[in-house]
Write a protein that holds these residues in place. Structure first.
Motif, short mmCIF file in Angstrom:
data_model
loop_
_atom_site.label_atom_id
_atom_site.label_comp_id
_atom_site.label_asym_id
_atom_site.label_seq_id
_atom_site.Cartn_x
_atom_site.Cartn_y
_atom_site.Cartn_z
N ALA A 1 18.77 14.91 43.79
CA ALA A 1 19.91 15.33 43.08
C ALA A 1 19.87 16.62 41.65
CB ALA A 1 20.90 14.40 42.52
N VAL A 2 18.15 15.56 41.35
CA VAL A 2 17.71 15.78 39.83
C VAL A 2 16.66 17.18 40.21
CG1 VAL A 2 15.69 15.25 38.14
CG2 VAL A 2 17.40 13.88 39.01
N VAL A 3 16.03 17.27 41.35
CA VAL A 3 15.51 18.68 42.29
C VAL A 3 16.24 19.67 42.20
CG1 VAL A 3 13.91 19.41 43.66
CG2 VAL A 3 13.52 17.43 42.58
N ASP A 4 18.30 19.07 43.08
CA ASP A 4 18.82 20.24 42.89
C ASP A 4 19.13 21.28 42.26
OD1 ASP A 4 18.14 20.19 45.58
OD2 ASP A 4 19.98 19.09 45.73
N SER A 5 19.30 19.88 40.62
CA SER A 5 20.07 20.30 39.66
C SER A 5 19.09 21.46 38.85
CB SER A 5 19.88 19.60 38.52
OG SER A 5 21.13 18.74 39.25
N VAL A 6 17.68 20.95 38.69
CA VAL A 6 16.21 21.57 38.52
C VAL A 6 16.28 23.69 39.25
CG1 VAL A 6 14.16 21.98 37.66
CG2 VAL A 6 15.60 19.75 37.40
N HIS A 7 16.78 23.40 40.12
CA HIS A 7 16.32 24.99 41.00
C HIS A 7 17.53 25.68 40.43
CE1 HIS A 7 12.50 24.04 43.30
NE2 HIS A 7 12.66 23.26 44.46
N MET A 8 18.99 24.61 40.09
CA MET A 8 19.84 25.77 40.43
C MET A 8 20.06 26.40 38.89
SD MET A 8 23.22 23.50 41.86
CE MET A 8 23.68 23.07 40.44
N MET A 9 19.14 25.92 37.67
CA MET A 9 19.15 26.35 36.85
C MET A 9 18.08 27.43 36.36
SD MET A 9 17.27 24.55 32.77
CE MET A 9 15.77 24.23 33.72
N LEU A 10 16.65 27.00 37.60
CA LEU A 10 15.96 27.13 36.86
C LEU A 10 15.99 29.27 37.97
CD1 LEU A 10 12.31 26.08 38.27
CD2 LEU A 10 13.17 26.55 35.61
N GLU A 11 17.71 28.77 38.86
CA GLU A 11 17.69 30.27 39.28
C GLU A 11 18.65 31.24 38.57
OE1 GLU A 11 19.89 28.56 43.35
OE2 GLU A 11 17.80 28.77 43.94
N LYS A 12 19.07 30.54 38.15
CA LYS A 12 20.21 30.65 36.39
C LYS A 12 18.89 31.40 35.81
CE LYS A 12 22.25 28.60 33.69
NZ LYS A 12 23.42 28.00 32.87
N TRP A 13 18.36 31.33 35.82
CA TRP A 13 17.10 31.41 34.02
C TRP A 13 16.90 33.05 35.04
CZ3 TRP A 13 13.64 27.44 31.45
CH2 TRP A 13 14.75 26.67 31.04
N GLU A 14 16.70 33.58 36.51
CA GLU A 14 15.95 34.51 36.88
C GLU A 14 17.22 35.54 36.12
OE1 GLU A 14 14.99 33.46 40.51
OE2 GLU A 14 13.29 32.67 40.16
N ASP A 15 17.95 35.21 36.80
CA ASP A 15 19.53 36.43 36.40
C ASP A 15 19.20 36.93 34.65
OD1 ASP A 15 20.37 36.63 38.65
OD2 ASP A 15 21.27 34.83 38.25
N HIS A 16 18.03 35.81 34.30
CA HIS A 16 18.01 36.58 32.67
C HIS A 16 16.47 37.58 32.43
CE1 HIS A 16 21.51 33.17 32.07
NE2 HIS A 16 21.90 34.29 30.87
N GLU A 17 16.31 37.54 33.64
CA GLU A 17 15.13 38.11 32.81
C GLU A 17 14.23 38.74 31.75
OE1 GLU A 17 12.22 41.65 36.24
OE2 GLU A 17 13.68 39.61 37.26
N SER A 18 14.84 39.56 31.71
CA SER A 18 14.39 39.76 29.90
C SER A 18 15.06 39.66 29.20
CB SER A 18 14.53 41.55 30.19
OG SER A 18 15.31 41.94 30.62
N LYS A 19 16.32 38.85 29.14
CA LYS A 19 17.55 37.81 27.72
C LYS A 19 15.91 37.24 27.82
CE LYS A 19 21.50 40.48 30.61
NZ LYS A 19 22.17 40.19 31.28
N GLU A 20 16.66 36.61 26.47
CA GLU A 20 16.53 35.44 25.89
C GLU A 20 17.67 34.26 26.34
OE1 GLU A 20 17.22 34.62 21.27
OE2 GLU A 20 15.18 35.92 21.26
#
Length: 183
Positions: free
Chosen positions: A148-167
């Protein structure tokens, strides 16, 4: 400290190693980082510790600063810091059965980072929180919650990829990650 076998960079009057630390941090922040995430962040966030631990023993003495409030406001007076990377010694320090090690009360950003948890508490408050946390951090319970922790981290990282050039407000993101993992 040298007489006790603790090695480290030489003390420089009047600022200890503060100027060297600031120079190393500036250089580390100026180096480009790869797009790939890595757990090896010590050379970036604390290059002085990384350098000195690798050039000295695993237990080493680091002269931090002396009257250097202008360079590092949180360190206003002469202080010495000892870093340890030896697991058995770290375990002994954290157990602190003989009360030989005093916990430093964090200020400023460090206070926000660690809060009022087990890391900074002593005495009865520490005992009470430790008993509460002990059950949650039992090995078998942690093993069962790892997917569950790994899944949560993967979801967070996927969300971060959408913010490629944003802070990204990482502090807020980790609060959300922590809440998700706990729930």
């Amino acid at each position: 400290m040298a007489a006790q076998g603790l090695k480290g960079p030489p003390y420089r009057f009047p600022h200890g190693n503060t100027k060297e630390i600031l120079r190393m941090r500036k250089e580390a922040m100026g180096r480009p980082t790869s797009r790939h995430l890595s757990h090896d962040i010590l050379p970036i966030i604390q290059p002085e510790i990384h350098t000195w631990v690798n050039t000295c023993d695993s237990v080493n003495f680091l002269t931090v600063c002396w009257l250097c409030g202008a360079e590092i406001p949180s360190l206003a007076w002469s202080s010495a810091s000892t870093s340890c990377t030896e697991p058995e010694i770290i375990k002994e320090i954290l157990n602190n059965k003989d009360k030989n090690f005093v916990k430093i009360k964090p200020r400023g950003f460090a206070k926000k980072l660690v809060g009022d948890g087990l890391v900074v508490l002593d005495g009865e408050k520490w005992v009470k929180l430790r008993k509460l946390a002990n059950h949650a951090f039992h090995g078998e319970i942690l093993k069962s919650s790892l997917p569950a922790v790994v899944d949560s981290v993967h979801m967070m990282l996927e969300k971060w990829e959408d913010h490629e050039s944003k802070e990204i407000e990482v502090f807020e993101e980790f609060i959300l990650l922590t809440l998700e993992v706990i729930s």
